[in-house]
Write a protein that holds these residues in place. Structure first.
Motif, short mmCIF file in Angstrom:
data_model
loop_
_atom_site.label_atom_id
_atom_site.label_comp_id
_atom_site.label_asym_id
_atom_site.label_seq_id
_atom_site.Cartn_x
_atom_site.Cartn_y
_atom_site.Cartn_z
N ASP A 169 0.80 -1.12 -0.22
CA ASP A 169 -0.30 0.16 0.11
C ASP A 169 0.52 1.20 0.27
N SER A 189 -3.88 -2.22 -2.75
CA SER A 189 -5.16 -1.48 -1.47
C SER A 189 -4.53 -2.28 -0.31
N THR A 246 -6.32 -5.62 0.24
CA THR A 246 -6.00 -6.77 -0.30
C THR A 246 -5.22 -7.85 -0.80
N GLN A 258 -6.90 4.40 8.80
CA GLN A 258 -6.47 3.31 7.57
C GLN A 258 -7.13 2.02 8.42
N ASN A 318 -8.62 -1.29 7.65
CA ASN A 318 -7.79 -3.10 7.65
C ASN A 318 -6.56 -2.98 8.80
N LYS A 364 -12.93 5.27 8.59
CA LYS A 364 -12.24 4.82 7.86
C LYS A 364 -12.37 4.89 6.58
N LYS A 401 -9.66 4.48 2.87
CA LYS A 401 -8.61 2.94 2.20
C LYS A 401 -7.24 4.02 2.21
#
Length: 313
Positions: A76, A117, A120, A182, A184, A210, A212
């Motif tokens: 990321d 991302s 992912t 951010q 996750n 939240k 991305k």
């Protein structure tokens, strides 16, 4: 969680390399992207020190990877100063990148950095889209159930806010405030637990946004949409430094835990080779040299790299 000493924000900020003068593009991003010109006066990211391949370590790399000659890395690239885009808008740079490039060189491999991302990347490693994930992943039990994780540095969480803390946010009493994180990241679980404590105590919940990318979360604080944010300590301190006084940190970092490279559960040999590569750059001084260039060598450093280390929580 592991603890380690904290360093003053001004000490950390001085050594961070700029991705371009971020203040010039605050309307678009608060951290993580380059966009400066030659007149910005901002320093370019440092280059990985010259590293010679270690033939014995190279032999431990799985044959399939040796045959392809390189590693596809999911990252990321919004998470400065760990991994972010340089001024050309395409090249991924940062201290995480420099460390792993040195490890790959020890293993006689090239690196192919692919922006993705954050949420992912683990799946991408599991499905062989990427050979590894290098993106400031905090090692925890949940992630080690999904993949191997190779430790290389230790970092905690840091709160930050707009200059002067106009929202009057207190990290231990943030009920009713607007907080950006951010998606996750480990900070999501942290702030959700704090919000639940507010509700359980009869206070208003924390309004959690939240995003991305970390750059988007940081920009929301500068714009006033959110009162404060949580991020890994180097990221928060870098954002403060890059935004020319528009942000400030709140308190000190806490609950430090190791970062880990993500490797498929089906490729233990690669995980072990990568751990050996990190160990080699730790032993020969390359590790300390790279982190020193970013003023990150006086805390959080590890003496050994492990596959799936024991962690609390």
């Amino acid at each position: 969680m592991l603890k380690h000493p904290t360093a003053p924000a001004d000490r950390l900020g001085r050594g961070f390399r700029y991705a371009g003068a971020l203040a010039a593009v605050l309307a678009l991003s608060a951290c993580g992207g380059g966009g400066g010109s030659e007149d910005d006066g901002a320093a370019d990211a440092t280059s990985t020190p010259a590293v010679e391949a270690d033939p014995e370590l190279a032999e431990t790399v799985p044959q399939e990877i040796r045959d392809q000659g390189s590693l596809k890395i999911g990252t990321d690239s919004t998470y400065a100063p760990a991994e972010y885009l340089s001024a050309d808008g395409d090249t991924v740079v940062g201290f995480d990148v420099e460390l792993f490039n040195a490890v790959a060189a020890k293993l006689d491999l090239e690196t192919q950095w692919q922006s993705s991302s954050f949420g992912t990347i683990v799946e991408g490693v599991d499905t062989a889209k990427y050979d590894v994930g290098v993106s400031s992943f905090t090692i925890n039990e949940e992630r080690m159930e999904q993949a191997h994780m190779v430790s290389y540095y230790t970092v905690g969480t840091q709160w930050f806010t707009a200059e002067g803390n106009p929202g009057g946010v207190a990290p231990d009493d943030a009920c009713g405030t607007n907080v950006a994180v951010q998606a996750n990241t480990v900070q999501v679980e942290d702030i959700e637990a704090r919000s639940q404590e507010c509700v359980d105590g009869g206070d208003p919940e924390i309004n959690i946004s939240k995003f991305k990318g970390q750059d988007q979360a940081t920009e929301s604080i500068i714009s006033g949409r959110n009162d404060a944010g949580l991020a890994d300590m180097p990221v928060a301190v870098y954002a403060v430094q890059q935004t020319d006084g528009q942000l400030e940190t709140l308190g000190e970092q806490y609950e430090a835990a190791p970062y880990g490279v993500v490797v498929s559960k089906d490729n233990t040999a690669l995980a072990e080779a990568i751990a050996a590569g990190y160990q080699s750059i730790m032993d020969d001084g390359t590790y300390a040299e790279i982190l020193g260039d970013w003023d990150l060598d006086d805390q959080g450093t590890l003496e050994s790299s492990e596959v799936d280390p024991s962690v609390e929580g």
